[in-house]
Design a protein around this motif. Structure first.
Motif, PDB file in Angstrom:
ATOM      1  N   LEU A  85      50.851  37.521  47.666  1.00 55.23           N
ATOM      2  CA  LEU A  85      49.402  37.538  47.873  1.00 55.23           C
ATOM      3  C   LEU A  85      49.056  37.254  49.335  1.00 55.23           C
ATOM      4  O   LEU A  85      48.152  37.876  49.895  1.00 55.23           O
ATOM      5  CB  LEU A  85      48.732  36.544  46.934  1.00 55.23           C
ATOM      6  CG  LEU A  85      48.939  36.877  45.441  1.00 55.23           C
ATOM      7  CD1 LEU A  85      48.547  35.704  44.569  1.00 55.23           C
ATOM      8  CD2 LEU A  85      48.171  38.126  45.068  1.00 55.23           C
ATOM      9  N   VAL A  99      37.461  36.625  50.028  1.00 59.59           N
ATOM     10  CA  VAL A  99      38.358  37.277  49.081  1.00 59.59           C
ATOM     11  C   VAL A  99      37.810  37.031  47.681  1.00 59.59           C
ATOM     12  O   VAL A  99      37.557  35.885  47.306  1.00 59.59           O
ATOM     13  CB  VAL A  99      39.787  36.706  49.201  1.00 59.59           C
ATOM     14  CG1 VAL A  99      40.698  37.300  48.140  1.00 59.59           C
ATOM     15  CG2 VAL A  99      40.337  36.954  50.592  1.00 59.59           C
ATOM     16  N   ASP A 101      38.532  37.417  43.641  1.00 57.69           N
ATOM     17  CA  ASP A 101      39.509  37.685  42.592  1.00 57.69           C
ATOM     18  C   ASP A 101      38.754  37.595  41.266  1.00 57.69           C
ATOM     19  O   ASP A 101      38.417  36.511  40.798  1.00 57.69           O
ATOM     20  CB  ASP A 101      40.645  36.668  42.640  1.00 57.69           C
ATOM     21  CG  ASP A 101      41.758  36.992  41.651  1.00 57.69           C
ATOM     22  OD1 ASP A 101      41.602  37.941  40.854  1.00 57.69           O
ATOM     23  OD2 ASP A 101      42.779  36.283  41.671  1.00 57.69           O
ATOM     24  N   MET A 104      41.036  35.654  38.045  1.00 59.93           N
ATOM     25  CA  MET A 104      41.666  34.601  38.823  1.00 59.93           C
ATOM     26  C   MET A 104      42.925  34.020  38.199  1.00 59.93           C
ATOM     27  O   MET A 104      43.808  33.551  38.908  1.00 59.93           O
ATOM     28  CB  MET A 104      40.626  33.492  39.067  1.00 59.93           C
ATOM     29  CG  MET A 104      41.100  32.389  39.932  1.00 59.93           C
ATOM     30  SD  MET A 104      39.770  31.288  40.463  1.00 59.93           S
ATOM     31  CE  MET A 104      39.035  30.734  38.939  1.00 59.93           C
ATOM     32  N   THR A 109      45.758  33.594  43.980  1.00 63.64           N
ATOM     33  CA  THR A 109      45.070  34.307  45.059  1.00 63.64           C
ATOM     34  C   THR A 109      44.201  33.343  45.863  1.00 63.64           C
ATOM     35  O   THR A 109      44.160  33.407  47.091  1.00 63.64           O
ATOM     36  CB  THR A 109      44.216  35.463  44.503  1.00 63.64           C
ATOM     37  OG1 THR A 109      45.059  36.334  43.746  1.00 63.64           O
ATOM     38  CG2 THR A 109      43.551  36.239  45.617  1.00 63.64           C
ATOM     39  N   PHE A 120      37.107  32.054  49.504  1.00 70.73           N
ATOM     40  CA  PHE A 120      37.554  32.561  48.210  1.00 70.73           C
ATOM     41  C   PHE A 120      36.469  32.422  47.156  1.00 70.73           C
ATOM     42  O   PHE A 120      35.789  31.402  47.062  1.00 70.73           O
ATOM     43  CB  PHE A 120      38.801  31.800  47.759  1.00 70.73           C
ATOM     44  CG  PHE A 120      39.296  32.216  46.401  1.00 70.73           C
ATOM     45  CD1 PHE A 120      39.895  33.444  46.216  1.00 70.73           C
ATOM     46  CD2 PHE A 120      39.130  31.384  45.315  1.00 70.73           C
ATOM     47  CE1 PHE A 120      40.330  33.839  44.958  1.00 70.73           C
ATOM     48  CE2 PHE A 120      39.557  31.767  44.056  1.00 70.73           C
ATOM     49  CZ  PHE A 120      40.167  33.000  43.878  1.00 70.73           C
ATOM     50  N   GLY A 122      36.436  33.116  42.943  1.00 67.29           N
ATOM     51  CA  GLY A 122      37.280  33.461  41.803  1.00 67.29           C
ATOM     52  C   GLY A 122      36.488  33.466  40.506  1.00 67.29           C
ATOM     53  O   GLY A 122      35.563  32.687  40.329  1.00 67.29           O
ATOM     54  N   GLU A 124      37.193  33.613  36.237  1.00 63.51           N
ATOM     55  CA  GLU A 124      38.165  33.558  35.143  1.00 63.51           C
ATOM     56  C   GLU A 124      37.427  33.207  33.862  1.00 63.51           C
ATOM     57  O   GLU A 124      36.657  32.254  33.830  1.00 63.51           O
ATOM     58  CB  GLU A 124      39.252  32.520  35.443  1.00 63.51           C
ATOM     59  CG  GLU A 124      40.266  32.332  34.336  1.00 63.51           C
ATOM     60  CD  GLU A 124      40.961  33.631  33.912  1.00 63.51           C
ATOM     61  OE1 GLU A 124      40.989  33.924  32.701  1.00 63.51           O
ATOM     62  OE2 GLU A 124      41.461  34.351  34.787  1.00 63.51           O
TER      63      GLU A 124
END
Length: 148
Positions: A85, A99, A101, A104, A109, A120, A122, A124
């Protein structure tokens, strides 16, 4: 032309000097405006341009080889190695980039992004993995604060 102007004692030049000077000032201002406009456009282009930051020391072919993550309790079944990654982020993002994701998992990541100097976000949906990812990312942030 020089001979003609010299023969008249430079009378032509003295008479039209102010006119030529005004023309020069207009052209100089126009040039400065265009130069500033160009610099702004060049800066915008550099910010929008997709980076590709791979050197000869990196894996630069279309096949990358990285060791899989070591097994540990609670490991996500589809976890990617942080080294992989990090390599992808180095190749395709600039420092300070955001970034995202959207899947996640356990936060690998996010871990790589923070270590690479990226921001970041994320997402999920599984609470179990979301909690694991949050802890992992908080640990990465703590480690970075210790280094700074």
């Amino acid at each position: 032309m020089r001979a003609m102007l010299n023969a008249r004692g430079g009378e032509f030049l003295r008479k039209d000097y102010e006119f030529l000077r005004k023309d020069y000032e207009f052209l100089r201002k126009d040039y400065e405006f265009l130069r500033k406009d160009y610099e702004e456009l060049r800066k915008d282009y550099e910010e929008l341009r997709r980076p590709f930051n791979i050197t000869a020391q990196d894996q630069w072919t279309d096949v990358w080889t990285f060791d899989p993550p070591a097994p540990y309790p609670g490991r996500h079944p589809c976890e990617k190695p942080v080294t992989l990654l990090s390599h992808a982020l180095k190749a395709s993002t600039k420092p300070g980039a955001v970034v995202l994701d959207a899947f996640m998992g356990s936060g690998a990541t996010g871990d790589a992004a923070l270590r690479m100097g990226r921001k970041f976000i994320g997402i999920e949906r599984e609470p179990k993995y979301f909690d694991i990812a949050c802890r992992r990312i908080e640990d990465a942030q703590r480690q970075l604060r210790l280094v700074d």
